[in-house]
Write a protein that holds these residues in place. Structure first.
Motif: not given
Length: 147
Positions: A112-135
């Motif tokens: 249930p803990n992994s299922e609960d985490y999965y029900s709430r989690a989203i990975t948002i973009p983060l990469y070294h070349a990301m610009t302030i405008e993109q963020q």
């Protein structure tokens, strides 16, 4: 159980050449992470925890939606972000829900803990070349969709 994804010699050579820039890449990711931490502070989300005695490479920035304070599911928020060209992802689908493990007898509710985490989690973009405008675009859209 799975596949063996050994890298080719060409991929290894490319990886070795990028090692010279690793500190630069990770430093840029930390700058982006600090800005996310600041600008997402007033939203009903849980930001990734960083231990004080460690220094993460920040290969992902997974947020958790506080579903008690939002009138949408993680899936709805995910879909709306994708529809607005925000390259979000989900990490990680609980392994016991994968077909191979279901075939072995595992079922929903076993972890249930992994299922609960999965029900709430989203990975948002983060990469070294990301610009302030993109963020800013990511932050603006998250604010618009979650509030």
């Amino acid at each position: 159980l799975g596949f063996n994804y050994r890298m080719t010699e060409l991929q290894a050579a490319l990886g070795v050449s990028q090692m010279q820039r690793l500190d630069e890449f990770v430093s840029k990711r930390h700058t982006i992470q600090e800005r996310y931490d600041l600008l997402l502070n007033n939203l009903p989300i849980i930001k990734p925890y960083q231990y004080k005695d460690s220094y993460s490479a920040l290969h992902l920035y997974p947020i958790q939606i506080d579903l008690n304070k939002v009138d949408k599911s993680r899936e709805q928020i995910f879909n709306e972000l994708r529809e607005n060209n925000i390259g979000v992802n989900v990490h990680y689908i609980p392994i016991h829900t994968q077909p191979y493990y279901r075939h072995l007898g595992f079922q929903k509710g076993d972890f249930p803990n992994s299922e609960d985490y999965y029900s709430r989690a989203i990975t948002i973009p983060l990469y070294h070349a990301m610009t302030i405008e993109q963020q800013d675009e990511v932050i603006t859209m998250i604010n618009k969709i979650i509030k």
